[in-house]
Each structure stands twice: as C-alpha cells, then as structure tokens.
Write a protein that holds these residues in place. Structure first.
Motif, PDB file in Angstrom:
ATOM      1  N   ASP A 145      20.386  54.577  23.054  1.00  0.00           N
ATOM      2  CA  ASP A 145      21.198  55.460  22.433  1.00  0.00           C
ATOM      3  C   ASP A 145      20.356  56.874  22.154  1.00  0.00           C
ATOM      4  OD1 ASP A 145      23.623  54.851  22.969  1.00  0.00           O
ATOM      5  OD2 ASP A 145      23.947  53.644  20.897  1.00  0.00           O
ATOM      6  N   ARG A 150      24.016  59.428  25.611  1.00  0.00           N
ATOM      7  CA  ARG A 150      24.729  59.924  26.881  1.00  0.00           C
ATOM      8  C   ARG A 150      24.684  58.680  28.035  1.00  0.00           C
ATOM      9  NH1 ARG A 150      24.521  64.390  24.237  1.00  0.00           N
ATOM     10  NH2 ARG A 150      25.865  66.249  25.102  1.00  0.00           N
ATOM     11  N   GLN A 197      26.043  55.329  29.299  1.00  0.00           N
ATOM     12  CA  GLN A 197      27.016  54.394  29.220  1.00  0.00           C
ATOM     13  C   GLN A 197      26.695  53.055  30.143  1.00  0.00           C
ATOM     14  OE1 GLN A 197      30.179  57.282  30.841  1.00  0.00           O
ATOM     15  NE2 GLN A 197      31.429  55.930  29.529  1.00  0.00           N
ATOM     16  N   ALA A 227      28.040  49.361  30.860  1.00  0.00           N
ATOM     17  CA  ALA A 227      29.534  48.495  30.749  1.00  0.00           C
ATOM     18  C   ALA A 227      29.192  46.897  31.052  1.00  0.00           C
ATOM     19  CB  ALA A 227      30.491  49.150  32.230  1.00  0.00           C
TER      20      ALA A 227
END
Length: 649
Positions: free
Chosen positions: A148, A154, A156, A158
C-alpha cells in the motif's frame, strides 16, 4: 573543581543529546505523491491508465530521453538525479518508490527489456501474457501494508485458490496441491484447516504429535517476540555508525531468537520434532520447499518457516497480473519526477575526479553518463562488488568477494520453463470451469528418500547417451490466467499455463557463449528444449491436467540461458545467492558499501521474493535518506513515521 567541571560536561552532553533528538523529531516529510497521482489520472479511463503504465514499463534508454528527464528538474538540482538505481527488480523498484515518497527524483536502470526483475511479465504473439517468477503472494498483513505504501494504495490484490470442502465439510480454499508419487495433499487456507487436513491424512497418534510439534514452530515464528528479534536483526543493518564486529555482536545479543532459526536447515527443523526427512509426512510438511529455491538440507529454516507462515491464511494475486507490482511502483517514481529505462546496462560507476572512492553517477551501455547524488545497486551483493566496485577499487572489493563467494555460499536454483498458450474458445463451458483453477501444483513423481536425495538423483552425472529429461523431474504447474481476476473480462478464450522444473547449469553451458539469436538457430539447442518440453508435459502438465494439452496452440521454452539474458544472472539462478544458513550472516550484505554514496538493496540485503525484496528496498531507502544515524536508531524513526503514516513494522 574537577567534579564541578565533570558535572558541567555531562550536563552539556545531555543538553546536546536532547537538542539533537528534538531536532530529529521535528523533521517531517511532505508526501505530495498521492495528490500528484490523482491529478495525473484524473479524467482517464482504467484502460488508458493500464496502457500508459505498460508503455512506461518498457521505455528504452537513449541520451535524448535522459536529457529530457533532466530538463524537467528544478534549477537547484543542477541536472543531477537524487538517486540512480541499478536494476528494476522488486528491491530496486521498492527503494526508488520509497525515496520518491519523500521527494527524491530517481532514475531506475534495467538491463532487460521490461521492469520488474523476477516479477516481470512478457507477452507472446496473440496477446498471451505470462508471469515469470511471481506465481502467488500470501495473505500477509505486513506485505499488504508495505505494498500500500509503495504503490500509494493503487495495487489491488485478490484472493486466489480453488474452492473445496475441508475434511469437516466446511467451505475451504486450496491454494497449493502437493503431489507425491501420484498422491495429492491439499494446502488449505487457514492454519486450522491445514492441520485438520494433515491429521486426516496421517492418522497415527505419533504422527499427530509430530504435526502438533511442527505447528508450534509456525506459531513461534509468528510470536511477537520472535518477530521483534527479526526486525531488530535487519534494522541493525541500517545503523551506519557501528563497525562490522559490533553489528554482529549486537545482532547475536538483541536478535538471538532470530539467529537460532537462521542457523537451522529445513531438514534440521523436521528432525528436531522427530519427523524423518524421507517420511511422507515430512515431505508433505515442506512440500512448498521449491519456494525457498534451495534443497531442504541447505536452505535455512527461516526461509521455510517464512514461506509457510506467509501463506498460512491463503494466497493472493495482483488484479491485472504480476506486472502490476512494478508498474504501480513505477507510477509513484514518475510522480516524483523520476524515470525508468530498459535496455540500460550499467557498465561503470563514475567517481569523483580526485580518485577517492566516492561515486557521482553511472555509465550506461558504455556511453551514456548519468549523474546522481546516490547510486543504489540492486543486482546482488556479489555482483556489486565483483562487477562494479572491483573495477576501480579491487582492494575494497577483495574481502567482500572472498566472503560472498566462499565455498559455503551457493547460488539458488536455476529453472527451465514451459509457457503454454491455450485457446479454449471451443472448450465446453462445464469443462472450462473444471480447468479454471487458481491453485498451484507441486508435483514430485519420484520423491523416495526425501527431497534432498531426490535432487541428488536428478542432478547426478549423466551417462554418455543420457538426457537429463529421461529422468523423472519435479514440476511446478500454475495457471496465471486463472489467478488474475480481471483476465476473463479481457480475453476469456485465452488461457496461460506455466510448467517449470530445475535445470542444472552444466546442461546448458555449452551454448552460453552464443548470442540468443545464434542459440535459436542451433539444432542441438532446439533438440534440448524439445526434450525438456516433453518431460515438462509428461511429469507436469499431464499429471495435473491430462486433457488440457489438446488446447495448447504454442509452447515457449525458457532455459537458464534465457534467465541470464533477461535478468543478467550468472548461471540462471532465480534467487541470487541461495538462502542458506550462512547467507544471512555475511557481514557485507548490508545497505552500505566502502564506496561513499554507493548503496545496495535486494534479496541479499534481506531475503528473497516480493516480500523480501520490497522490505529490502524500504530498508535501503532509509539508509540512503540518512536514517542510519544514532538519533533515529534511538527513536526508532524511519521514513514512514516522518511522513505521518502508521508504522510498517
């Protein structure tokens, strides 16, 4: 009189110390990067941003482009970068991104054709994008926090894996599948699920006791006291005012819990809890040992425990693919006025005119000169001393070179890759879902005797007419397209699979003096790759997905020679110097070098992988920015604290 003078002197010292600490505490950085990024992206579509980031990841260096970047500098910079970083791997990019957050204008130079180092991607004909070294990340709070910070939030990530049921019938996710001689053992997200799975497979009371004893090591590794010792071990590397012997002594005193684990091998770890290294339980427990890039009889237990705890709660993958990590860091570097260039091989360091060991920049491709206040090498500790410092100051490089290349130090493993492009447009929907699996498979067709013995058989001397690919080979099999949550939104009919195995340097060394173009025209090299492909299909792809081969439209083979070409390695080693017990104790693997303004970062300074590389980059950035002084050591201050952000560690 004398006593009064002593009291006065002590009082003056205390006042000076307090004054210095107050000065140090009062300094704060202004973080303008998030606002600049937001302004730069305002009004742009996500697709446009991705395209721009892809272009920025592959900017070939020219003198004109360097001069254009310098022309945008404010006058007080005098046309000099704040820092030049050699190597755009995770360590180098993380170091540059960290410095960018405090306003440094950095120039990152990558000798390959794409930024990212081991996490770089490449695109085959037809638009098939492949990951090369980053196949998954762990659900790890520490990694999330530093990512981060390095990407301004920005990036991501998952969750990935294959949905399944646990032994007790609960919903679960499998992120790794260890296959021993055809028998499957699932690694499930959540340590409690993994323990339940293990105890269901290994049912004797003795095995349950052994499993519990091994899990205690995992719990201990996550214990706050042990984590504090690990942080102290690496923080002491940043402190610049202490001699080498004192740093080592302080590490042994203040980080002894960490050192105890470092000095054990993975096999020592197993035997310490009564588990035989050649037992099925032992092999399942360390079935991810390939992530350490060293055989378990030589890898430090710290890296094995680090891998297992990193993935204990499951796995993640960047949305948009592995290349998103260096691209998002690159955006941060650019927002501070920095730049990155590829095809930019640093051939020499530039020194001050009086001949003293102080760098003022670098020479690229034997021609382009770039001036900088600091130079940071991210090409590995050994190569920094051997290929850079040794050219001008061999007397400063001799000691470190002898220690780094000592007989106990080993290169990490080299690999051979099969990159498979698949067209599944004609695959039935039900069948497509069957193969749309986000877990990895570790396949060991011949694990008898334990993994170290398996590797010895694999690398045993070849007979006169024997090919290494005639032997059973251990394989790692992964589907990168299934892990990227955004992939099917872009190209649902295109799938990618990577199958890899180890490859000894002597097997390819006969072609090492050829250019890549010459190798591609050589029929013996072509046959070597064809034989390797068949072995990777035989023991890897068909063992995991036996019916998938008919959808393969292209297979590209990468060898250790390819790794040398793209990553600038010596013998195709994918993790630099291997994470042995000795590796972590080399006194020269610190951010500082004997050359003024020359620093080091990367996996040798801390550890391998994205987690190790990013933390190493952050560590070195703090050294460059002057946080290695005694005031900051006392206050435990660093860049993030001075930005007014929550501590990373």
């Amino acid at each position: 009189m004398a006593a009064g003078m002593l009291v006065l002197a002590v009082t003056a010292c205390i006042v000076w110390v307090v004054y210095q600490l107050m000065l140090t505490r009062s300094r704060r950085h202004v973080d303008a990067i998030p606002e600049r990024l937001a302004a730069a992206e305002k009004g742009k579509t996500a697709e446009t941003i991705v395209k721009e980031e892809n272009v920025a990841a592959r900017v070939r260096i020219t003198a004109a482009k360097v001069n254009k970047a310098i022309a945008a500098f404010p006058k007080e910079k005098d046309g000099v970068f704040d820092a030049v970083i050699i190597g755009a791997g995770c360590g180098g990019m993380a170091c540059a991104a960290t410095l960018a957050r405090i306003g440094y204008r950095c120039c990152v130079l990558e000798q390959g054709e794409e930024i990212g180092g081991g996490s770089h991607v490449f695109v085959e004909s037809g638009g098939y994008e492949f990951e090369t070294g980053l196949h998954y990340l762990g659900k790890d709070d520490d990694l999330d926090k530093i990512m981060d910070f390095l990407t301004c939030g920005r990036l991501q990530l998952a969750s990935i894996g294959t949905d399944c049921k646990s032994v007790s019938g609960k919903s679960a996710v499998m992120y790794d599948d260890v296959v021993l001689a055809g028998k499957h053992f699932r690694y499930l997200a959540g340590q409690e699920n993994l323990v339940e799975e293990l105890k269901a497979k290994f049912t004797t009371e003795e095995e349950h006791v052994q499993i519990d004893a091994f899990v205690k090591y995992l719990d201990m590794f996550n214990d706050p006291a042990v984590k504090e010792h690990m942080q102290m071990f690496f923080r002491l590397k940043v402190v610049e005012f202490i001699p080498t012997w004192l740093r080592g002594w302080l590490q042994s005193l203040l980080a002894w819990r960490c050192l105890k684990i470092m000095r054990m091998t993975t096999e020592d770890l197993l035997t310490s809890v009564g588990i035989a290294v050649d037992s099925r339980l032992g092999m399942v427990l360390i079935g991810q040992y390939g992530d350490t890039i060293m055989p378990p009889d030589r890898a430090s237990a710290m890296i094995q425990l680090g891998v297992m705890t990193h993935y204990a709660e499951g796995a993640t993958y960047p949305v948009g693919g592995a290349g998103q990590i260096p691209r998002k860091m690159n955006a941060v570097i650019s927002a501070a006025g920095g730049c990155t260039f590829v095809h930019a091989k640093v051939t020499d360091l530039l020194y001050v005119a009086d001949g003293t060991p102080e760098v003022v920049g670098v020479r690229v491709n034997d021609g382009i000169e770039i001036r900088a206040r600091h130079v940071i090498s991210s090409i590995g500790g050994g190569r920094t001393y051997r290929d850079l410092i040794n050219k001008k100051f061999p007397e400063l490089a001799a000691g470190p070179i002898s220690r780094i290349y000592a007989s106990e130090m080993e290169y990490s493993a080299a690999f051979i890759f099969a990159f498979l492009s698949l067209d599944v447009s004609k695959m039935p929907e039900a069948e497509r879902k069957k193969y749309d699996q986000g877990h990895n498979s570790w396949v060991y067709p011949d694990p008898a005797g334990g993994f170290s013995e398996m590797e010895k058989r694999f690398f045993a001397e070849l007979g006169p007419d024997e090919s290494p690919w005639d032997r059973p080979i251990p394989c790692f099999v992964a589907c990168g397209s299934a892990k990227d949550r955004s992939h099917d939104l872009r190209t649902p009919h295109m799938k990618t699979v990577v199958v890899l195995s180890q490859c000894a340097w002597p097997w390819v060394s006969e072609w090492s003096e050829m250019t890549p173009e010459e190798r591609e025209r050589d029929p013996t090299y072509a046959q070597f790759k064809e034989d390797a492909k068949e072995a990777l299909f035989r023991d890897g792809l068909r063992a995991v997905w036996p019916d998938l081969e008919k959808y393969v439209i292209r297979t590209t083979i990468g060898t250790p020679l390819s790794t040398n070409t793209f990553l600038g390695t010596d013998i195709g080693e994918c993790g630099g110097h291997g994470p042995t017990c000795d590796h972590y104790l080399v006194p020269d693997f610190i951010p500082y070098t004997p050359v003024k303004n020359l620093f080091m970062t990367g996996q040798d300074v801390l550890s391998l992988g994205v987690a190790g590389g990013s933390q190493s980059g952050y560590l070195t950035a703090n050294a460059v920015a002057g946080y290695g002084n005694w005031q900051n050591a006392l206050l435990q201050r660093d860049i993030v604290v001075d930005l007014g952000l929550p501590p990373l560690f």
